[in-house]
Every structure is written in C-alpha cells, then in structure tokens.
Design a protein around this motif. Structure first.
Motif, PDB file in Angstrom:
ATOM      1  N   ASP A  54     -21.519 -66.076  25.286  1.00  7.34           N
ATOM      2  CA  ASP A  54     -22.652 -66.578  24.513  1.00  7.34           C
ATOM      3  C   ASP A  54     -23.980 -66.013  24.980  1.00  7.34           C
ATOM      4  O   ASP A  54     -24.919 -65.891  24.187  1.00  7.34           O
ATOM      5  CB  ASP A  54     -22.699 -68.106  24.591  1.00  7.34           C
ATOM      6  N   ARG A  55     -24.080 -65.681  26.269  1.00 12.48           N
ATOM      7  CA  ARG A  55     -25.363 -65.216  26.784  1.00 12.48           C
ATOM      8  C   ARG A  55     -25.389 -63.702  26.846  1.00 12.48           C
ATOM      9  O   ARG A  55     -24.735 -63.071  27.674  1.00 12.48           O
ATOM     10  CB  ARG A  55     -25.632 -65.792  28.172  1.00 12.48           C
ATOM     11  N   GLN A  56     -26.114 -63.101  25.940  1.00 13.12           N
ATOM     12  CA  GLN A  56     -26.302 -61.657  25.920  1.00 13.12           C
ATOM     13  C   GLN A  56     -27.643 -61.336  25.271  1.00 13.12           C
ATOM     14  O   GLN A  56     -28.189 -62.143  24.526  1.00 13.12           O
ATOM     15  CB  GLN A  56     -25.158 -60.954  25.210  1.00 13.12           C
ATOM     16  N   GLU A  57     -28.127 -60.137  25.576  1.00  9.03           N
ATOM     17  CA  GLU A  57     -29.465 -59.747  25.117  1.00  9.03           C
ATOM     18  C   GLU A  57     -29.506 -58.234  24.975  1.00  9.03           C
ATOM     19  O   GLU A  57     -28.914 -57.517  25.795  1.00  9.03           O
ATOM     20  CB  GLU A  57     -30.494 -60.227  26.151  1.00  9.03           C
ATOM     21  N   SER A  58     -30.177 -57.729  23.972  1.00 11.78           N
ATOM     22  CA  SER A  58     -30.260 -56.279  23.807  1.00 11.78           C
ATOM     23  C   SER A  58     -31.133 -55.691  24.905  1.00 11.78           C
ATOM     24  O   SER A  58     -32.077 -56.340  25.376  1.00 11.78           O
ATOM     25  CB  SER A  58     -30.839 -55.923  22.435  1.00 11.78           C
ATOM     26  N   PRO A  59     -30.852 -54.463  25.344  1.00 13.28           N
ATOM     27  CA  PRO A  59     -31.684 -53.843  26.375  1.00 13.28           C
ATOM     28  C   PRO A  59     -33.157 -53.786  25.994  1.00 13.28           C
ATOM     29  O   PRO A  59     -34.034 -54.028  26.830  1.00 13.28           O
ATOM     30  CB  PRO A  59     -31.079 -52.443  26.512  1.00 13.28           C
ATOM     31  N   SER A  60     -33.454 -53.483  24.734  1.00 16.38           N
ATOM     32  CA  SER A  60     -34.856 -53.383  24.318  1.00 16.38           C
ATOM     33  C   SER A  60     -35.554 -54.741  24.383  1.00 16.38           C
ATOM     34  O   SER A  60     -36.720 -54.834  24.773  1.00 16.38           O
ATOM     35  CB  SER A  60     -34.949 -52.802  22.901  1.00 16.38           C
ATOM     36  N   GLN A  61     -34.846 -55.804  24.014  1.00 17.48           N
ATOM     37  CA  GLN A  61     -35.424 -57.147  24.116  1.00 17.48           C
ATOM     38  C   GLN A  61     -35.695 -57.517  25.581  1.00 17.48           C
ATOM     39  O   GLN A  61     -36.737 -58.076  25.905  1.00 17.48           O
ATOM     40  CB  GLN A  61     -34.472 -58.176  23.497  1.00 17.48           C
ATOM     41  N   TRP A  62     -34.750 -57.194  26.441  1.00 18.67           N
ATOM     42  CA  TRP A  62     -34.908 -57.515  27.859  1.00 18.67           C
ATOM     43  C   TRP A  62     -36.074 -56.735  28.452  1.00 18.67           C
ATOM     44  O   TRP A  62     -36.892 -57.287  29.199  1.00 18.67           O
ATOM     45  CB  TRP A  62     -33.610 -57.201  28.607  1.00 18.67           C
ATOM     46  N   GLN A  63     -36.174 -55.440  28.123  1.00 18.75           N
ATOM     47  CA  GLN A  63     -37.284 -54.627  28.639  1.00 18.75           C
ATOM     48  C   GLN A  63     -38.625 -55.163  28.156  1.00 18.75           C
ATOM     49  O   GLN A  63     -39.596 -55.207  28.923  1.00 18.75           O
ATOM     50  CB  GLN A  63     -37.100 -53.170  28.215  1.00 18.75           C
ATOM     51  N   LYS A  64     -38.690 -55.580  26.904  1.00 19.80           N
ATOM     52  CA  LYS A  64     -39.934 -56.139  26.373  1.00 19.80           C
ATOM     53  C   LYS A  64     -40.280 -57.437  27.087  1.00 19.80           C
ATOM     54  O   LYS A  64     -41.439 -57.689  27.438  1.00 19.80           O
ATOM     55  CB  LYS A  64     -39.799 -56.366  24.864  1.00 19.80           C
ATOM     56  N   LYS A  65     -39.263 -58.269  27.336  1.00 20.01           N
ATOM     57  CA  LYS A  65     -39.478 -59.563  27.983  1.00 20.01           C
ATOM     58  C   LYS A  65     -40.044 -59.401  29.392  1.00 20.01           C
ATOM     59  O   LYS A  65     -40.916 -60.175  29.815  1.00 20.01           O
ATOM     60  CB  LYS A  65     -38.163 -60.339  28.030  1.00 20.01           C
TER      61      LYS A  65
END
Length: 385
Positions: A54-65
């Motif tokens: 259930d817990r996943q995130e795109s690399p681009s979203q993580w880098q932006k965060k």
C-alpha cells in the motif's frame, strides 16, 4: 581523505559448510503444520507496482517532497569498479582469480582486475600496511560533472589516471561519514569478452532442449561486471540526503522499523541510478543503519544460476570461507552468494537481478532478517552488523 572508523572483523578460517544441517525457514511457510493443508510453492514475475504494498510513491513525487533539484546533480552513468587496499597482494590476487576475475594490469604495488564486460577493470587493489576501503567508483556523463563534483564539500582535486587501463580522469568526494566516492570520466571502454552460452531450460510443458544435453565444466564463476556495494552507517538520514541530492541516485526501496509513538522510521535503503526510461539494476548502492560505520560488501554479476553454484563449489574447494548462500533475495530478486575474501572483506556473486526505471515506484517494507531471502540457508544473525 577522511579516515573511516570501521568495524574490525576477523573472519573464521577455512570453508564453513552451510549444508547438511537442519535450519529454520528463511521465510514463513505458506501452510499449516498439517501435511494435508500444505500448499505447493509458487513463483511468478510480477509487475513492480504490484509487489510494493500500500505504501509507495513515484520517484518524482519523492524528489519534489524532499526538495531535490535534479538539474544540479552530478550525473552518474554506471558503477564501474571497487577500490581496496590489501596488505598481501599475492594472496588477494589468488582469491580474486578464484572468484572469477583476471588481471588486466599489474605493477609492484597495484593490480587492476577485469571481468568479461566492457569495463577496463572492475576491481582495483593497492598494497598497504593495513586493510582499507577506498570506495566504489562511478562513471559520469561528462568532464563537467567532475567539475560539478569538485564543488561538493569534501571533494578533492580532479586527477588524470595515467597508469590505469583505459585512462580517464578521477575525483574523490568524501561523504558525511568519510566513505570515499570515486567519480571517473573519459575512460576508454575495453573490448567485451566472450559471453557464456545461454543454457536452454526445459519446463513441464515447454521443452525446447531436444537432443541437446546440458554439460558444465567446474571452475570459478566468471565475473561480468560490478553490480552494487553498500555500507552500514550511523547517520542514515544525512547519508540518504547526501547521495540523492548530489547524484542521480534514487531510492528503489526503503526498509523501516516501528517507533514508540506508533509511527515508522526508515533504517535502510536500496538506491538505483536514475537513467530515465532506460532499465537499470534494482540497486547500485545500499545503506543500513548500524551502531558502527563500515563497508558491508560489494557484489559482482555472474552469468546464471548454474554458474553461481559451480562458483560456490569452486571457492569451497579452495577452502575459502562462505558467509551466506546460495539463496534468492526478495528485494532485488538476485540469486546471492556471499564470501569472505582473504583480507576480511565481504564480497558477493549475484545473478538474475531485477531491473527498474523512472516508472518504478519507491516501496516501503518492514525491516527484518525474514525479509532478506525467500530461500537459502538461514541468514547469519550478525549479517547486517
């Protein structure tokens, strides 16, 4: 160059067989203890997004965060070779030949070792009074990337590698805990060696191997290339920040532990080189939180499952010390086999690893020994110490 305070480890002598002894399951069985209820094992190649829970995130979203500006990163192309210091070059040379490398160039106090890929060398050894880790080496896109790296705090000077096979330019950057990060540009590729033949496999339905018998020759497992290396660290968050902000390294997976307030804390990560759409190895660098700071192991790719088992058998017959293997990892999916070299460094053969790209989401999973392998000998309890 900053000194690394490493754990002093004296590996046991001789080969330590992991077979013929009763061991607990590496992972929990899928059925009950009642034989009538036990179901057969299964295996499948599953889409990356379906394996991460259930817990996943795109690399681009993580880098932006986390506020990463990718335009400011030093652009790595691949991991190229490892660098170590050894007190006894003849003994480590014999080991590395038995491990599947061959000498590309040798001087009185330095040796460069090749695989059969197009890297000029995959391992650099220099003679010194004591065991020392000299870092992994990454090839970068341009000379300008070396100049960009020179501005990172802890960076040395760009130097021409006049004696190394293939030439090129090198700069060394020290990370927050003193590990040397070597960056190279301008090294000429080497002629690729002969590729091993692909073994034809028969299954219960598809049987393409007709009138062709599989035969094997004992010997070392020939090394293709360097795949990854990693550390145990005390400044985990700071290290993740350093590598993902300064270089195009992206987490593929985080491993976490629960905290007293009911939340979780990331304690380990597997990172890959971001090459956009191009497929890359599941991880090139990994880090795990520990009470000490030291290099954990480096890992080299071999051809396939049979090659790896034959290599294990060869190393055992030479009376080297097995650490853990042969088995199959969960994160990365590699078939693994870990050994102690003759200086006391951990080194691994691997085959059949996962590939990822920019569309592979970052995943989170619980840390624990049971998450390290789906099959194989039980993991040594000290493995991540």
């Amino acid at each position: 160059m900053a000194e690394i305070e490493e754990t002093q480890w004296s590996p046991p002598q001789g080969n330590s067989s992991q077979f013929g002894t009763e061991r607990p399951n590496t992972i929990t069985t899928n059925g009950s203890s009642n034989a009538d209820d036990v179901t057969p094992n299964t295996g499948a190649s599953v889409l990356d997004k379906e394996t991460m829970g259930d817990r996943q995130e795109s690399p681009s979203q993580w880098q932006k965060k986390v506020g990463i500006d990718t335009s400011k990163q030093v652009k790595i192309v691949k991991v190229a070779h490892m660098r170590y210091q050894h007190p006894d070059l003849p003994t480590i040379t014999k080991f590395l030949k038995d491990f599947g490398m061959h000498v590309a160039k040798e001087t009185e106090d330095r040796i460069w070792f090749r695989g059969y890929g197009d890297d000029q060398y995959v391992y650099y050894a220099q003679k010194g009074a004591e065991k020392k880790f000299l870092g992994g080496c990454f090839a970068v896109e341009s000379y300008e990337d070396l100049e960009k790296a020179a501005k990172i705090p802890g960076a040395g000077q760009i130097e021409e590698m006049k004696d190394a096979p293939g030439g090129g330019y090198l700069i060394v950057v020290n990370d927050p805990e003193g590990f040397p990060v070597n960056l190279v540009y301008g090294q000429e590729p080497a002629p690729r060696g002969e590729l091993p033949q692909k073994i034809i496999q028969n299954t219960e339905v598809e049987k393409p191997r007709v009138r062709k018998f599989n035969r094997f020759t004992p010997g070392p497992a020939a090394v293709h290339k360097l795949g990854h290396y990693g550390y145990t660290v005390q400044k985990f968050d700071e290290q993740v920040e350093f590598y993902t902000r300064n270089f195009n390294l992206v987490p593929t997976d985080f491993m976490y532990v629960p905290t007293e307030d009911g939340k979780t804390k990331d304690v380990a990560t597997f990172m890959h080189i971001d090459r956009g759409d191009d497929p890359v190895d599941h991880h090139t660098l990994f880090m795990a939180t520990n009470q000490t700071t030291h290099v954990h192991h480096c890992s080299f790719e071999v051809h396939d499952f049979d090659t790896q088992h034959l290599g294990h058998q060869w190393l055992a017959k030479q009376n080297y010390t097995s650490v853990w293997g042969v088995g199959r990892h969960i994160l990365g999916s590699q078939i693994f086999d870990y050994w102690w070299d003759t200086t006391g460094n951990m080194i691994e053969h691997y085959a059949d690893g996962d590939l990822v790209n920019k569309d592979t989401p970052i995943g989170w999973s619980a840390a624990g020994d049971e998450g390290l392998a789906v099959w194989g000998p039980e993991v040594p309890k000290w493995f991540l110490n």
